[in-house]
Design an enzyme around this catalytic site. Sequence first.
Site, short mmCIF file in Angstrom:
data_model
loop_
_atom_site.label_atom_id
_atom_site.label_comp_id
_atom_site.label_asym_id
_atom_site.label_seq_id
_atom_site.Cartn_x
_atom_site.Cartn_y
_atom_site.Cartn_z
N GLU A 81 0.84 -1.58 0.09
CA GLU A 81 -0.51 0.00 0.10
C GLU A 81 0.79 1.41 0.20
OE1 GLU A 81 -3.32 0.95 -0.43
OE2 GLU A 81 -4.29 -1.13 0.34
N GLU A 112 7.44 -21.77 7.78
CA GLU A 112 7.76 -21.13 9.00
C GLU A 112 8.33 -21.69 9.52
OE1 GLU A 112 4.88 -21.72 12.34
OE2 GLU A 112 3.85 -20.84 10.69
#
Length: 271
Positions: A81, A112
């Site tokens: 953004e 992960e």
Amino acid sequence: MTFTKITEQPSKYEHLEKMSVQELLSNINQEDKTVPLAVEKALPQIELLVTEIVAKMKLGGRLFYIGAGTSGRIGILDASECPPTFGVPFDLVIGIIAGGDTAIRKAVENAEDNATQAWIDLKAFDINENDIVVGIAASGTTPYVIGGLEACNENNITTGSISCNAGSPLSQTAKFPIEIVVGPEFVTGSSRMKAGTAQKLVLNMISTATMIQLGKVKGNKMVDMQLSNSKLVDRGVKMIMGEVPVSYEQAADLLKKHGSVRKAVDNFTAQ
């Protein structure tokens, strides 16, 4: 200090499957209301990290977010953004997720748990001492994130973190840790809920405050935003009209000519 994963503690609510829709929504909402208060308690930690990020960026550094699962996705969202909102280069704020871009939409098994991969991912961007890396992990125990920050520390790269457990291994690894202790989730262990909301709120603060400090906002307007659709063009035109005495048509011409609200206003004022 004993480390307890509060994010994994049992929900305060029992028999969720027996609740009505109204009860479910009301109870989720009650839990959500606690998140901003938890963020407020961490404002001093957030201030320290933002101040460091601004200093690094003024030296030409970049901001990296690293995370796995929901945490990684939220970091990528905030990073993506920044260019349209503040008109900065796409590679100034970079989000990296364990498992690569595939993991944005679909979980990548065991990604992960790889403690060495984050540093490999960061090195692909030629990371250096001017940059800063913020590890995001609700539990504060994700090996991918902790391993990445440990490697950064070893290479004199400034580190920060956002987690939702007090005294986590991640907080102990980061130079600038942020801890938002939101308590057990409505659905036990579902850290995409309150913990995810907390992470999103903190990332909003970090990127917005940083960009304002770097001069990417004037007054309260996004004067450097990218004009990528008609709504934003219309917003930009009206911003110009609010700054200088021109008609809508004149402002639209200025915006088209100069390509940004800031440049349009500055050029008009300089005449």
